[in-house]
Motif scaffolding. Structure first.
Motif, PDB file in Angstrom:
ATOM      1  N   ALA A   1       8.709   2.103   8.609  1.00  0.00           N
ATOM      2  CA  ALA A   1       7.420   1.935   7.946  1.00  0.00           C
ATOM      3  C   ALA A   1       6.342   2.787   8.617  1.00  0.00           C
ATOM      4  CB  ALA A   1       7.018   0.464   7.949  1.00  0.00           C
ATOM      5  N   ALA A   2       6.389   2.861   9.945  1.00  0.00           N
ATOM      6  CA  ALA A   2       5.409   3.661  10.678  1.00  0.00           C
ATOM      7  C   ALA A   2       5.508   5.134  10.300  1.00  0.00           C
ATOM      8  CB  ALA A   2       5.602   3.478  12.181  1.00  0.00           C
TER       9      ALA A   2
ATOM     10  N   SER B   1      -5.076   5.547   0.276  1.00  0.00           N
ATOM     11  CA  SER B   1      -3.737   6.135   0.360  1.00  0.00           C
ATOM     12  C   SER B   1      -2.679   5.060   0.592  1.00  0.00           C
ATOM     13  CB  SER B   1      -3.681   7.168   1.481  1.00  0.00           C
ATOM     14  OG  SER B   1      -4.540   8.257   1.205  1.00  0.00           O
ATOM     15  N   LEU B   2      -2.993   4.083   1.431  1.00  0.00           N
ATOM     16  CA  LEU B   2      -2.066   2.984   1.670  1.00  0.00           C
ATOM     17  C   LEU B   2      -1.954   2.085   0.446  1.00  0.00           C
ATOM     18  CD1 LEU B   2      -3.014   1.949   5.316  1.00  0.00           C
ATOM     19  CD2 LEU B   2      -0.861   2.986   4.576  1.00  0.00           C
ATOM     20  N   ARG B   3      -3.047   1.903  -0.255  1.00  0.00           N
ATOM     21  CA  ARG B   3      -3.069   1.046  -1.433  1.00  0.00           C
ATOM     22  C   ARG B   3      -2.146   1.590  -2.527  1.00  0.00           C
ATOM     23  NH1 ARG B   3      -6.121  -2.724  -4.233  1.00  0.00           N
ATOM     24  NH2 ARG B   3      -6.528  -2.307  -6.435  1.00  0.00           N
ATOM     25  N   HIS B   4      -1.965   2.888  -2.550  1.00  0.00           N
ATOM     26  CA  HIS B   4      -1.173   3.514  -3.606  1.00  0.00           C
ATOM     27  C   HIS B   4       0.244   3.863  -3.154  1.00  0.00           C
ATOM     28  CE1 HIS B   4      -4.724   3.525  -6.038  1.00  0.00           C
ATOM     29  NE2 HIS B   4      -5.377   4.304  -5.199  1.00  0.00           N
ATOM     30  N   LEU B   5       0.657   3.312  -2.007  1.00  0.00           N
ATOM     31  CA  LEU B   5       2.011   3.528  -1.494  1.00  0.00           C
ATOM     32  C   LEU B   5       2.775   2.211  -1.506  1.00  0.00           C
ATOM     33  CD1 LEU B   5       4.208   5.203   0.013  1.00  0.00           C
ATOM     34  CD2 LEU B   5       3.044   4.571   2.150  1.00  0.00           C
TER      35      LEU B   5
ATOM     36  N   VAL C   1       6.769  -4.184  -0.625  1.00  0.00           N
ATOM     37  CA  VAL C   1       5.404  -4.601  -0.283  1.00  0.00           C
ATOM     38  C   VAL C   1       4.487  -3.391  -0.370  1.00  0.00           C
ATOM     39  CG1 VAL C   1       5.842  -4.234   2.192  1.00  0.00           C
ATOM     40  CG2 VAL C   1       3.977  -5.746   1.457  1.00  0.00           C
ATOM     41  N   ARG C   2       3.281  -3.625  -0.861  1.00  0.00           N
ATOM     42  CA  ARG C   2       2.305  -2.545  -0.902  1.00  0.00           C
ATOM     43  C   ARG C   2       1.875  -2.213   0.519  1.00  0.00           C
ATOM     44  NH1 ARG C   2      -2.522  -3.760  -4.691  1.00  0.00           N
ATOM     45  NH2 ARG C   2      -3.692  -3.994  -2.747  1.00  0.00           N
ATOM     46  N   ALA C   3       1.751  -0.940   0.818  1.00  0.00           N
ATOM     47  CA  ALA C   3       1.568  -0.509   2.202  1.00  0.00           C
ATOM     48  C   ALA C   3       0.292  -1.043   2.838  1.00  0.00           C
ATOM     49  CB  ALA C   3       1.601   1.009   2.284  1.00  0.00           C
ATOM     50  N   ASP C   4      -0.808  -1.147   2.076  1.00  0.00           N
ATOM     51  CA  ASP C   4      -2.036  -1.651   2.687  1.00  0.00           C
ATOM     52  C   ASP C   4      -1.896  -3.109   3.092  1.00  0.00           C
ATOM     53  OD1 ASP C   4      -1.946  -2.376  -0.036  1.00  0.00           O
ATOM     54  OD2 ASP C   4      -4.128  -2.505  -0.194  1.00  0.00           O
ATOM     55  N   ARG C   5      -1.197  -3.889   2.282  1.00  0.00           N
ATOM     56  CA  ARG C   5      -0.981  -5.291   2.624  1.00  0.00           C
ATOM     57  C   ARG C   5      -0.015  -5.421   3.799  1.00  0.00           C
ATOM     58  NH1 ARG C   5      -5.459  -7.347   1.102  1.00  0.00           N
ATOM     59  NH2 ARG C   5      -5.633  -7.931  -1.106  1.00  0.00           N
ATOM     60  N   TYR C   6       0.971  -4.543   3.847  1.00  0.00           N
ATOM     61  CA  TYR C   6       1.899  -4.530   4.987  1.00  0.00           C
ATOM     62  C   TYR C   6       1.124  -4.330   6.287  1.00  0.00           C
ATOM     63  CZ  TYR C   6       5.378  -2.710   8.256  1.00  0.00           C
ATOM     64  OH  TYR C   6       6.144  -2.494   9.380  1.00  0.00           O
ATOM     65  N   VAL C   7       0.218  -3.379   6.275  1.00  0.00           N
ATOM     66  CA  VAL C   7      -0.591  -3.108   7.465  1.00  0.00           C
ATOM     67  C   VAL C   7      -1.498  -4.296   7.780  1.00  0.00           C
ATOM     68  CG1 VAL C   7      -2.405  -1.630   8.410  1.00  0.00           C
ATOM     69  CG2 VAL C   7      -0.482  -0.609   7.177  1.00  0.00           C
TER      70      VAL C   7
END
Length: 243
Positions: free
Chosen positions: A89-90, A100-104, A172-178
């Motif tokens: 993930a990193a 950018s994270l929201r759209h990944l 999982v959406r990347a922004d939520r993952y973070v």
């Protein structure tokens, strides 16, 4: 109320620990799922990246991964599936922030598993309609005996809204993952811990049986208390709870 979201990219994470025999099945099935995404109209066709995390492998898994040059192999020395997923993930989120994270979209499976052709397209449908976490189901393959498989199927009925969490079938959406802090660097239950953290954020989740992943029915696995351990206990103790 959920809000539609544009997904521009998909990152797939595959942790590998000595899976030279089953990794070809995994990567072949994934290629079919990626082809389904790429068959979509150009405006609905996100880029797809695959990271294969070779977690202290001592077999020929690295050679198998090298046969798939479009996938990126990286090496982990942690010998822990949580750390391997976290490293993948990193790599996929490196340098990204905000929109950018929201759209990944991040999707994880396992090297001993085979995703169905609609694995990514189904997740993308949920994601574009506002889901931030998608939890899928798994089915053991024929390495589990017929009798054991029948018992598992009887006690593991699945449908929409199922209660299960499997790292072999999770998106999982990347922004939520973070926001949730990512996968913990542990050798078991990293998927359960992540989902608990995501629910605390909280997130909009979908629990679906529309994209079941075929996974190894072996009774001796790589993670101390992973799916193989659950299967082994279930075949000898009728009181074992459903995972």
């Amino acid at each position: 109320m959920t809000v539609p979201v544009r997904i521009d990219g998909v990152g797939v994470i595959i942790p590998v620990r000595n899976e030279e025999l089953l990794l070809p099945r995994c990567l072949t099935a994934l290629a079919v799922a990626i082809a389904a995404v790429r068959a979509a109209p150009a405006l609905d066709r996100p880029r797809v990246q695959v990271v294969i995390v070779l977690d202290r492998c001592t077999d020929a898994s690295a050679s198998v991964a090298a046969d798939w040059p479009k996938y990126l192999p990286i090496v982990s020395t942690a010998a822990a599936v949580g750390a391997a997923r976290r490293a993948g993930a990193a790599r996929l989120t490196a340098g990204l922030a905000g929109a950018s994270l929201r759209h990944l979209w991040l999707a994880t499976t396992d090297a001993d598993s085979a995703v169905p052709p609609n694995w990514l397209t189904t997740q993308l449908t949920f994601a574009r309609n506002g889901s931030e976490l998608v939890l899928g189901t798994v089915v053991p393959d024929t390495e589990l005996s017929f009798e054991q498989r029948q018992r598992w199927m009887l006690r593991h009925r699945v449908g929409e809204g199922h209660p299960y969490v499997h790292g072999a079938n999770l998106g999982v959406r990347a922004d939520r993952y973070v926001d949730a802090g990512g996968f913990a660097c542990v050798d078991t239950d990293e998927d359960v811990r992540l989902v608990a953290a995501l629910r605390a954020v909280p997130v909009v989740e979908a629990r679906t049986a529309l994209m079941p992943v075929l996974t190894s029915g072996r009774l001796t696995g790589r993670a101390p208390a992973g799916f193989a351990g659950f299967l082994q206990a279930q075949t000898t103790d009728a009181r074992v709870p459903l995972r």
